[in-house]
Design a protein around this motif. Structure first.
Motif, PDB file in Angstrom:
ATOM      1  N   ASP A  58       0.814  -1.208   0.000  1.00 51.55           N
ATOM      2  CA  ASP A  58       0.000   0.000   0.000  1.00 51.55           C
ATOM      3  C   ASP A  58       0.852   1.265   0.000  1.00 51.55           C
ATOM      4  N   ILE A  59       0.193   2.402   0.152  1.00 53.25           N
ATOM      5  CA  ILE A  59       0.810   3.703  -0.095  1.00 53.25           C
ATOM      6  C   ILE A  59       0.812   4.525   1.187  1.00 53.25           C
ATOM      7  N   ALA A  60       1.890   5.278   1.417  1.00 49.78           N
ATOM      8  CA  ALA A  60       1.961   6.194   2.562  1.00 49.78           C
ATOM      9  C   ALA A  60       2.725   7.438   2.136  1.00 49.78           C
ATOM     10  N   LEU A  61       2.517   8.517   2.864  1.00 53.58           N
ATOM     11  CA  LEU A  61       3.212   9.766   2.587  1.00 53.58           C
ATOM     12  C   LEU A  61       4.627   9.732   3.149  1.00 53.58           C
ATOM     13  N   THR A  62       5.575  10.264   2.396  1.00 54.86           N
ATOM     14  CA  THR A  62       6.909  10.492   2.927  1.00 54.86           C
ATOM     15  C   THR A  62       6.886  11.746   3.793  1.00 54.86           C
ATOM     16  N   LYS A  63       8.002  12.073   4.436  1.00 53.49           N
ATOM     17  CA  LYS A  63       8.071  13.303   5.231  1.00 53.49           C
ATOM     18  C   LYS A  63       7.802  14.518   4.340  1.00 53.49           C
ATOM     19  N   THR A  64       8.378  14.532   3.133  1.00 52.61           N
ATOM     20  CA  THR A  64       8.161  15.644   2.208  1.00 52.61           C
ATOM     21  C   THR A  64       6.701  15.704   1.781  1.00 52.61           C
ATOM     22  N   GLY A  65       6.133  14.559   1.445  1.00 55.18           N
ATOM     23  CA  GLY A  65       4.736  14.509   1.033  1.00 55.18           C
ATOM     24  C   GLY A  65       3.807  14.923   2.152  1.00 55.18           C
ATOM     25  N   LEU A  66       4.117  14.499   3.371  1.00 56.50           N
ATOM     26  CA  LEU A  66       3.283  14.847   4.525  1.00 56.50           C
ATOM     27  C   LEU A  66       3.320  16.350   4.785  1.00 56.50           C
ATOM     28  N   ASP A  67       4.506  16.938   4.713  1.00 54.32           N
ATOM     29  CA  ASP A  67       4.620  18.386   4.946  1.00 54.32           C
ATOM     30  C   ASP A  67       3.776  19.169   3.940  1.00 54.32           C
ATOM     31  N   GLN A  68       3.829  18.743   2.682  1.00 55.58           N
ATOM     32  CA  GLN A  68       3.031  19.434   1.662  1.00 55.58           C
ATOM     33  C   GLN A  68       1.539  19.201   1.882  1.00 55.58           C
ATOM     34  N   ALA A  69       1.172  17.975   2.234  1.00 54.14           N
ATOM     35  CA  ALA A  69      -0.237  17.658   2.472  1.00 54.14           C
ATOM     36  C   ALA A  69      -0.785  18.456   3.647  1.00 54.14           C
ATOM     37  N   ILE A  70      -0.012  18.584   4.712  1.00 54.88           N
ATOM     38  CA  ILE A  70      -0.451  19.325   5.896  1.00 54.88           C
ATOM     39  C   ILE A  70      -0.736  20.778   5.548  1.00 54.88           C
ATOM     40  N   LEU A  71       0.147  21.414   4.782  1.00 60.22           N
ATOM     41  CA  LEU A  71      -0.064  22.811   4.409  1.00 60.22           C
ATOM     42  C   LEU A  71      -1.301  22.960   3.534  1.00 60.22           C
ATOM     43  N   LEU A  72      -1.474  22.058   2.575  1.00 65.33           N
ATOM     44  CA  LEU A  72      -2.652  22.103   1.702  1.00 65.33           C
ATOM     45  C   LEU A  72      -3.934  21.908   2.506  1.00 65.33           C
ATOM     46  N   ILE A  73      -3.926  20.912   3.375  1.00 69.36           N
ATOM     47  CA  ILE A  73      -5.097  20.618   4.208  1.00 69.36           C
ATOM     48  C   ILE A  73      -5.410  21.796   5.122  1.00 69.36           C
ATOM     49  N   ARG A  74      -4.383  22.388   5.710  1.00 70.27           N
ATOM     50  CA  ARG A  74      -4.577  23.524   6.628  1.00 70.27           C
ATOM     51  C   ARG A  74      -5.237  24.696   5.903  1.00 70.27           C
ATOM     52  N   LYS A  75      -4.713  25.055   4.744  1.00 68.02           N
ATOM     53  CA  LYS A  75      -5.300  26.147   3.972  1.00 68.02           C
ATOM     54  C   LYS A  75      -6.740  25.830   3.581  1.00 68.02           C
ATOM     55  N   HIS A  76      -6.933  24.659   3.040  1.00 69.58           N
ATOM     56  CA  HIS A  76      -8.246  24.273   2.514  1.00 69.58           C
ATOM     57  C   HIS A  76      -9.309  24.270   3.611  1.00 69.58           C
ATOM     58  N   ARG A  77      -8.999  23.681   4.747  1.00 67.25           N
ATOM     59  CA  ARG A  77     -10.008  23.507   5.782  1.00 67.25           C
ATOM     60  C   ARG A  77     -10.269  24.794   6.567  1.00 67.25           C
ATOM     61  N   LEU A  78      -9.273  25.655   6.677  1.00 66.12           N
ATOM     62  CA  LEU A  78      -9.542  26.954   7.295  1.00 66.12           C
ATOM     63  C   LEU A  78     -10.493  27.770   6.425  1.00 66.12           C
ATOM     64  N   TRP A  79     -10.285  27.738   5.102  1.00 69.89           N
ATOM     65  CA  TRP A  79     -11.205  28.448   4.212  1.00 69.89           C
ATOM     66  C   TRP A  79     -12.593  27.818   4.254  1.00 69.89           C
ATOM     67  N   GLU A  80     -12.661  26.499   4.319  1.00 76.85           N
ATOM     68  CA  GLU A  80     -13.971  25.856   4.417  1.00 76.85           C
ATOM     69  C   GLU A  80     -14.708  26.298   5.688  1.00 76.85           C
ATOM     70  N   THR A  81     -13.958  26.399   6.784  1.00 79.77           N
ATOM     71  CA  THR A  81     -14.559  26.832   8.044  1.00 79.77           C
ATOM     72  C   THR A  81     -15.082  28.258   7.930  1.00 79.77           C
ATOM     73  N   PHE A  82     -14.301  29.136   7.322  1.00 83.04           N
ATOM     74  CA  PHE A  82     -14.719  30.517   7.127  1.00 83.04           C
ATOM     75  C   PHE A  82     -15.969  30.590   6.244  1.00 83.04           C
TER      76      PHE A  82
END
Length: 227
Positions: A58-82
């Protein structure tokens, strides 16, 4: 990075790829994309060292992939909340708007938005919002499809998908609802559930793989049924 690659990183994160491996099938069901297309994109992400993947594993995020995913998720979900809380957007409508806004959000704007919202921990569809340091609360990765007949669970969160959120709004299934699984229909059929008040839902096979649940007390569950 292309939007489609970003979508893959976000969905792998949502499915638990920060903590464990997720399957090609899970990604395929969540994105509504053929398994062959998922395999092709995962190979590209692996070459860019954003995910790990071995043949027949199966598939998992690397440290680099996780860092990018976290930033994307953070931006996306804060805007969704707003959008949901301050502009009164309907839940199914916030995802495409947030997709646009996340790409034009500077670090300064993101910090101001987070402060304005009161540093929320979860977005309107139940997903965790990482903080400015990339930390986030643990959440359940057990989906409704994995719950055996007769067990009662609590709806914790939904995959951030426009069509799924419209479908759930139509059937009026909400977060924090406790449901008891009645029956899994064979051959990828719907899953029948009922609430404590006796309201019954027939939830599609695909939707049941994109609804995450906890036990009756809100604690994470170990999967007991193969998805």
């Amino acid at each position: 990075m292309t939007p489609i690659k970003e979508d893959y990183l976000k969905i792998i994160f949502e499915l638990g790829g920060a903590k464990k491996e997720v399957s090609n099938k899970q990604i395929s069901l969540a994105l509504g994309i053929a398994a062959g297309s998922v395999t092709e994109m995962v190979s590209k992400l692996k070459k860019e060292k954003l995910v790990t993947h071995r043949p027949y594993h199966d598939i998992a995020l690397t440290k680099t992939g996780l860092d990018q995913a976290i930033l994307l998720i953070r931006k996306h979900r804060l805007w969704e909340t707003f959008l949901a809380n301050d502009l009164a957007f309907a839940l199914p409508d916030i995802h495409p708007e947030a997709e646009v806004l996340e790409h034009v959000t500077s670090p300064k704007l993101l910090a101001r938005l987070d402060k304005f919202l009161g540093y929320p921990k979860h977005c309107p569809h139940g997903g965790v919002i990482p903080d400015a340091d990339g930390h986030f609360q643990e959440e359940s990765y057990t989906v409704l499809a994995q719950i055996p007949d007769g067990q009662t669970v609590t709806i914790e969160r939904f995959i951030d998908d426009h069509d799924l959120l419209i479908y759930l709004a139509d059937i009026k299934l909400e977060l924090e609802t406790q449901v008891t699984v009645l029956k899994h229909e064979p051959f990828d059929g719907p899953i029948s559930v009922t609430t404590a008040e006796g309201q019954k839902f027939n939830i599609s096979f695909k939707a049941a793989h994109n609804i995450f649940v906890t036990d009756e007390n809100g604690a994470s569950l170990e999967p007991t049924k193969k998805a």
